[in-house]
Design a protein around this motif. Structure first.
Motif, mmCIF file in Angstrom:
data_model
loop_
_atom_site.group_PDB
_atom_site.id
_atom_site.type_symbol
_atom_site.label_atom_id
_atom_site.label_comp_id
_atom_site.label_asym_id
_atom_site.label_seq_id
_atom_site.Cartn_x
_atom_site.Cartn_y
_atom_site.Cartn_z
ATOM 1 N N ARG A 169 0.589 -1.553 0.320
ATOM 2 C CA ARG A 169 -0.154 -0.127 -0.047
ATOM 3 C C ARG A 169 0.993 1.068 0.051
ATOM 4 N N TYR A 170 1.747 1.080 1.082
ATOM 5 C CA TYR A 170 3.167 2.155 0.428
ATOM 6 C C TYR A 170 3.333 2.475 -0.812
ATOM 7 N N SER A 264 5.349 2.374 7.503
ATOM 8 C CA SER A 264 4.817 2.207 6.388
ATOM 9 C C SER A 264 3.303 3.315 6.353
ATOM 10 N N TYR A 265 2.950 3.164 7.796
ATOM 11 C CA TYR A 265 1.426 4.181 7.333
ATOM 12 C C TYR A 265 1.490 5.222 8.077
ATOM 13 N N THR A 266 2.497 5.570 8.075
ATOM 14 C CA THR A 266 2.521 6.471 8.667
ATOM 15 C C THR A 266 3.348 7.412 7.984
ATOM 16 N N HIS A 267 3.982 7.508 6.541
ATOM 17 C CA HIS A 267 4.072 7.741 5.527
ATOM 18 C C HIS A 267 2.821 8.110 4.276
ATOM 19 N N ILE A 268 1.777 7.073 4.954
ATOM 20 C CA ILE A 268 0.836 6.804 3.821
ATOM 21 C C ILE A 268 -0.405 8.085 4.187
ATOM 22 N N ILE A 269 -0.428 8.284 5.392
ATOM 23 C CA ILE A 269 -1.064 9.013 5.815
ATOM 24 C C ILE A 269 -0.738 10.307 5.750
ATOM 25 N N ALA A 286 -9.008 4.837 0.869
ATOM 26 C CA ALA A 286 -10.280 3.505 0.504
ATOM 27 C C ALA A 286 -9.578 2.556 0.463
ATOM 28 N N THR A 287 -8.456 2.656 -0.724
ATOM 29 C CA THR A 287 -7.079 1.483 -0.584
ATOM 30 C C THR A 287 -6.934 0.437 0.159
ATOM 31 N N CYS A 288 -6.558 1.488 1.394
ATOM 32 C CA CYS A 288 -6.120 0.637 2.219
ATOM 33 C C CYS A 288 -6.366 1.136 3.875
ATOM 34 N N SER A 289 -7.741 1.465 3.941
ATOM 35 C CA SER A 289 -8.635 1.182 5.036
ATOM 36 C C SER A 289 -9.264 -0.249 5.532
ATOM 37 N N ASN A 341 -14.201 -3.352 1.471
ATOM 38 C CA ASN A 341 -13.321 -3.147 0.051
ATOM 39 C C ASN A 341 -14.449 -3.323 -1.508
ATOM 40 N N LYS A 342 -14.125 -2.666 -2.058
ATOM 41 C CA LYS A 342 -15.541 -2.576 -3.090
ATOM 42 C C LYS A 342 -15.350 -3.737 -4.516
#
Length: 353
Positions: A169-170, A264-269, A286-289, A341-342
């Motif tokens: 995701r990152y 990874s999620y720190t950079h993503i957010i 939405a792609t990583c929630s 997830n859509k």
């Protein structure tokens, strides 16, 4: 001394007779008997002590103890949860395999994760269901060792896969132009293989050190599966080396992937917050929630259980908390990935039609 005078060949022969000789021989005999008895007692004590330290061949799982008639109700509930968990992960595996639109790195790892969850729950829940029907479940020592090994291996593998999926995701959000270059088919295979191999190698040293301990005559584990802390309580030798190894393994194979996931999620957010439009932010999040929800749920429950103070007064509470990551989290993961997830929902709708 008593002197006996006798005539012999025309003269006198003096024969001394020492009265204490016989008594001395008797005393020596009694002393030898006492030494033999003392030696026999020492051997008997040594044998008794050695018997108390005999390697146990059978483990008895006490489960949840006396449930006051609720065991059949709980058995039905946990059996239903187990079936739902299996079916949910099988559905995800089927959808990801059949629908070509889901043949992307993200869903490639999701398929591995679902397969992992099937093994994870199957390692724990059938044994737990047995403890609900019987207050004392005897299993062999080898079975207990195997259950602990597969449980620890799958926990480590799950930590690795959560870190790999967060890295995926990152790259997708923070470096989208190079996403398919970095996360190509060969790269995905390497990451998946490294997660499986690393997870199953991680607990080997800990398992060897733990199950080579000398266990006392008590063979009852107050738990519904063979976890590390209850097993170490049976040991009557020093467990310091095994405990230190457990701390090092946890730091490397659980805390390490957690820190990578957190980074990874720190950079993503931070990247999502820099997106100017609200629609872009919503689409990126939405792609990583769903994965972020699973990561949070997994590590929070794992941290609560293994960070909780251990003691006789907390044993029942720790068993209840263990249900969070052995039963609840695996059951919720398929629900989270399908409802939040859509792409999966669209693919599932196609499959049903």
């Amino acid at each position: 001394m008593r002197v006996e005078i006798a005539a012999w060949c025309g003269g006198f022969h003096v024969v001394p007779r020492v009265k204490g000789v016989a008594r001395q021989a008797s005393d020596d005999h009694e002393l030898g008997s006492c030494e033999e008895e003392s030696c026999s007692r020492s051997k008997s004590w040594a044998i008794t002590e050695e018997e108390n330290k005999t390697q146990i061949s059978e483990i008895i799982l006490l489960g949840f103890g006396d449930l006051h008639g609720l065991q059949f109700l709980l058995f039905g509930i946990f059996l239903a949860v187990y079936i739902v968990t299996l079916m949910g992960n099988i559905v995800i595996l089927t959808v990801v395999s059949i629908d070509r639109s889901l043949h992307t790195p993200m869903y490639f790892f999701l398929g591995h994760f679902s397969f992992l969850e099937i093994g994870y729950t199957t390692t724990i829940e059938p044994m737990m269901l047995r403890t609900l029907l019987s207050a004392h479940v005897p299993i062999s020592f080898l079975t207990c060792a195997c259950q602990f090994y597969f449980f620890a291996s799958l926990v480590a593998t799950e930590c690795f896969f959560l870190a790999v999926m967060s890295y995926d995701r990152y790259i997708a959000i923070c470096n989208p132009l190079h996403y398919f270059t970095i996360m190509d088919h060969w790269g995905c295979l390497q990451l998946a293989a490294a997660s499986w191999v690393g997870g199953f190698l991680a607990p080997i040293l800990l398992m060897v050190l733990t199950f080579r301990l000398t266990f006392c005559s008590s063979n009852e584990i107050d738990h519904f599966f063979c976890d590390l802390k209850p097993i170490m309580k049976l040991a009557c030798t020093d467990t310091q080396i095994a405990e230190m190894t457990s701390f090092i393994c946890t730091s490397l194979f659980a805390l390490g992937p957690f820190l990578l996931t957190l980074a990874s999620y720190t950079h993503i957010i931070s990247t999502i917050l820099r997106i100017p439009s609200a629609t872009g932010k919503q689409r990126a999040f939405a792609t990583c929630s769903s994965h972020l929800t699973v990561v949070s749920l997994y590590y929070v429950t794992l941290g609560i259980v293994y960070g909780f103070p251990s003691g006789p007064q907390y044993e029942d509470l720790l068993k209840l908390l263990s249900l969070l990551y052995t039963v609840l989290t695996p059951a919720l993961n398929p629900v989270i990935y399908t409802l939040r997830n859509k792409d999966v929902k669209v693919a599932l709708r196609k499959l049903v039609q």
